[in-house]
Design a protein around this motif. Sequence first.
Motif, short mmCIF file in Angstrom:
data_model
loop_
_atom_site.label_atom_id
_atom_site.label_comp_id
_atom_site.label_asym_id
_atom_site.label_seq_id
_atom_site.Cartn_x
_atom_site.Cartn_y
_atom_site.Cartn_z
N UNK A 95 60.09 4.37 38.93
CA UNK A 95 61.07 3.58 38.18
C UNK A 95 60.64 3.42 36.72
N UNK A 96 59.37 3.17 36.50
CA UNK A 96 58.85 3.02 35.13
C UNK A 96 59.00 4.34 34.38
N UNK A 97 58.62 5.45 35.00
CA UNK A 97 58.69 6.75 34.33
C UNK A 97 60.13 7.12 33.95
N UNK A 98 61.05 6.90 34.87
CA UNK A 98 62.47 7.21 34.60
C UNK A 98 62.99 6.33 33.48
N UNK A 99 62.66 5.05 33.53
CA UNK A 99 63.15 4.11 32.51
C UNK A 99 62.57 4.44 31.13
N UNK A 100 61.29 4.77 31.06
CA UNK A 100 60.69 5.15 29.77
C UNK A 100 61.33 6.44 29.25
#
Length: 128
Positions: free
Chosen positions: A111-116
Amino acid sequence: MEKILKLLIGLISVIMTIAWLRIMIAPMGLAERLAMKPDVPLGLNSIRSFVGGYVLCAAVFSFLALRKAEKQWLLVPLCLFVGSAIGRTSGLVIDVFHHTIVGSIILEIVLIAVTIAAYRKLPPARVP
Protein backbone atom coordinates in the motif's frame (compact mmCIF):
# COMPACT_ATOMS: atom_id res chain seq x y z
CA MET A 1 2.06 3.53 -15.92
CA GLU A 2 -0.03 6.48 -14.73
CA LYS A 3 -3.27 4.69 -15.65
CA ILE A 4 -2.19 1.56 -13.77
CA LEU A 5 -1.36 3.62 -10.68
CA LYS A 6 -4.70 5.40 -10.86
CA LEU A 7 -6.42 2.04 -11.17
CA LEU A 8 -4.54 0.74 -8.12
CA ILE A 9 -5.41 3.84 -6.07
CA GLY A 10 -9.04 3.40 -7.13
CA LEU A 11 -8.87 -0.24 -6.07
CA ILE A 12 -7.45 0.78 -2.69
CA SER A 13 -10.32 3.25 -2.29
CA VAL A 14 -12.95 0.64 -3.18
CA ILE A 15 -11.44 -2.04 -0.93
CA MET A 16 -11.19 0.41 1.98
CA THR A 17 -14.80 1.49 1.43
CA ILE A 18 -15.98 -2.13 1.48
CA ALA A 19 -13.90 -2.76 4.61
CA TRP A 20 -15.46 0.29 6.27
CA LEU A 21 -18.97 -0.94 5.47
CA ARG A 22 -18.14 -4.38 6.89
CA ILE A 23 -16.74 -2.78 10.04
CA MET A 24 -19.87 -0.69 10.52
CA ILE A 25 -22.26 -3.59 9.92
CA ALA A 26 -20.43 -6.51 11.52
CA PRO A 27 -17.40 -5.50 13.60
CA MET A 28 -17.20 -8.92 15.28
CA GLY A 29 -16.12 -10.54 12.01
CA LEU A 30 -13.18 -8.16 11.75
CA ALA A 31 -12.42 -8.50 15.43
CA GLU A 32 -12.04 -12.26 15.04
CA ARG A 33 -9.84 -11.91 11.93
CA LEU A 34 -7.58 -9.44 13.73
CA ALA A 35 -7.51 -11.48 16.95
CA MET A 36 -9.29 -8.74 18.91
CA LYS A 37 -11.62 -9.74 21.71
CA PRO A 38 -14.28 -7.08 22.20
CA ASP A 39 -16.40 -8.67 24.92
CA VAL A 40 -18.26 -5.48 25.77
CA PRO A 41 -20.14 -2.87 23.71
CA LEU A 42 -17.26 -0.42 24.17
CA GLY A 43 -14.96 -2.88 22.38
CA LEU A 44 -17.25 -3.07 19.34
CA ASN A 45 -17.65 0.68 19.40
CA SER A 46 -13.87 1.13 19.51
CA ILE A 47 -13.43 -1.11 16.48
CA ARG A 48 -16.04 0.89 14.58
CA SER A 49 -14.48 4.21 15.55
CA PHE A 50 -10.73 3.59 15.37
CA VAL A 51 -10.44 0.93 12.68
CA GLY A 52 -13.47 2.28 10.82
CA GLY A 53 -12.08 5.80 10.91
CA TYR A 54 -8.74 4.59 9.60
CA VAL A 55 -10.17 2.79 6.58
CA LEU A 56 -12.74 5.50 5.86
CA CYS A 57 -10.02 8.19 5.77
CA ALA A 58 -7.86 6.05 3.50
CA ALA A 59 -10.83 5.45 1.18
CA VAL A 60 -12.02 9.07 1.05
CA PHE A 61 -8.63 10.66 0.52
CA SER A 62 -7.61 8.08 -2.10
CA PHE A 63 -10.86 8.82 -3.92
CA LEU A 64 -10.25 12.59 -3.68
CA ALA A 65 -6.78 12.16 -5.19
CA LEU A 66 -8.34 10.44 -8.20
CA ARG A 67 -11.39 12.68 -8.48
CA LYS A 68 -9.44 15.92 -8.32
CA ALA A 69 -6.30 14.45 -9.96
CA GLU A 70 -4.14 16.14 -7.34
CA LYS A 71 -1.42 14.29 -5.48
CA GLN A 72 -1.56 16.09 -2.12
CA TRP A 73 -4.71 14.11 -1.22
CA LEU A 74 -2.59 10.94 -1.14
CA LEU A 75 -0.56 12.20 1.83
CA VAL A 76 -3.32 11.27 4.29
CA PRO A 77 -3.60 7.59 3.31
CA LEU A 78 0.19 7.46 3.00
CA CYS A 79 0.56 8.66 6.60
CA LEU A 80 -2.03 6.12 7.76
CA PHE A 81 -0.30 3.25 5.95
CA VAL A 82 3.14 4.27 7.25
CA GLY A 83 1.78 4.60 10.79
CA SER A 84 0.29 1.11 10.58
CA ALA A 85 3.52 -0.35 9.22
CA ILE A 86 5.49 1.29 12.04
CA GLY A 87 3.04 -0.07 14.60
CA ARG A 88 3.19 -3.61 13.22
CA THR A 89 6.98 -3.54 12.88
CA SER A 90 7.45 -2.23 16.41
CA GLY A 91 5.10 -4.98 17.57
CA LEU A 92 7.45 -7.52 16.02
CA VAL A 93 10.33 -6.03 17.99
CA ILE A 94 8.51 -5.47 21.29
CA ASP A 95 6.25 -8.53 21.28
CA VAL A 96 6.85 -12.06 20.13
CA PHE A 97 7.35 -12.71 16.41
CA HIS A 98 4.48 -14.60 14.86
CA HIS A 99 4.21 -15.62 11.21
CA THR A 100 0.63 -14.31 10.92
CA ILE A 101 1.85 -10.72 11.24
CA VAL A 102 4.15 -10.91 8.22
CA GLY A 103 1.28 -10.92 5.70
CA SER A 104 -0.16 -7.72 7.17
CA ILE A 105 3.22 -6.01 7.05
CA ILE A 106 3.71 -7.03 3.42
CA LEU A 107 0.24 -5.68 2.57
CA GLU A 108 1.05 -2.35 4.20
CA ILE A 109 4.39 -2.13 2.39
CA VAL A 110 2.56 -2.71 -0.90
CA LEU A 111 0.00 0.00 0.00
CA ILE A 112 2.85 2.40 0.83
CA ALA A 113 4.70 1.61 -2.41
CA VAL A 114 1.61 2.09 -4.58
CA THR A 115 0.67 5.33 -2.81
CA ILE A 116 4.20 6.77 -3.14
CA ALA A 117 4.37 5.79 -6.82
CA ALA A 118 0.99 7.40 -7.49
CA TYR A 119 2.04 10.49 -5.53
CA ARG A 120 5.04 10.88 -7.81
CA LYS A 121 2.93 10.54 -10.97
CA LEU A 122 -0.13 12.65 -10.15
CA PRO A 123 0.07 16.39 -10.79
CA PRO A 124 0.31 18.88 -7.90
CA ALA A 125 -2.64 21.00 -6.79
CA ARG A 126 -3.86 23.55 -9.28
CA VAL A 127 -3.59 27.14 -8.13
CA PRO A 128 -6.64 29.20 -9.12
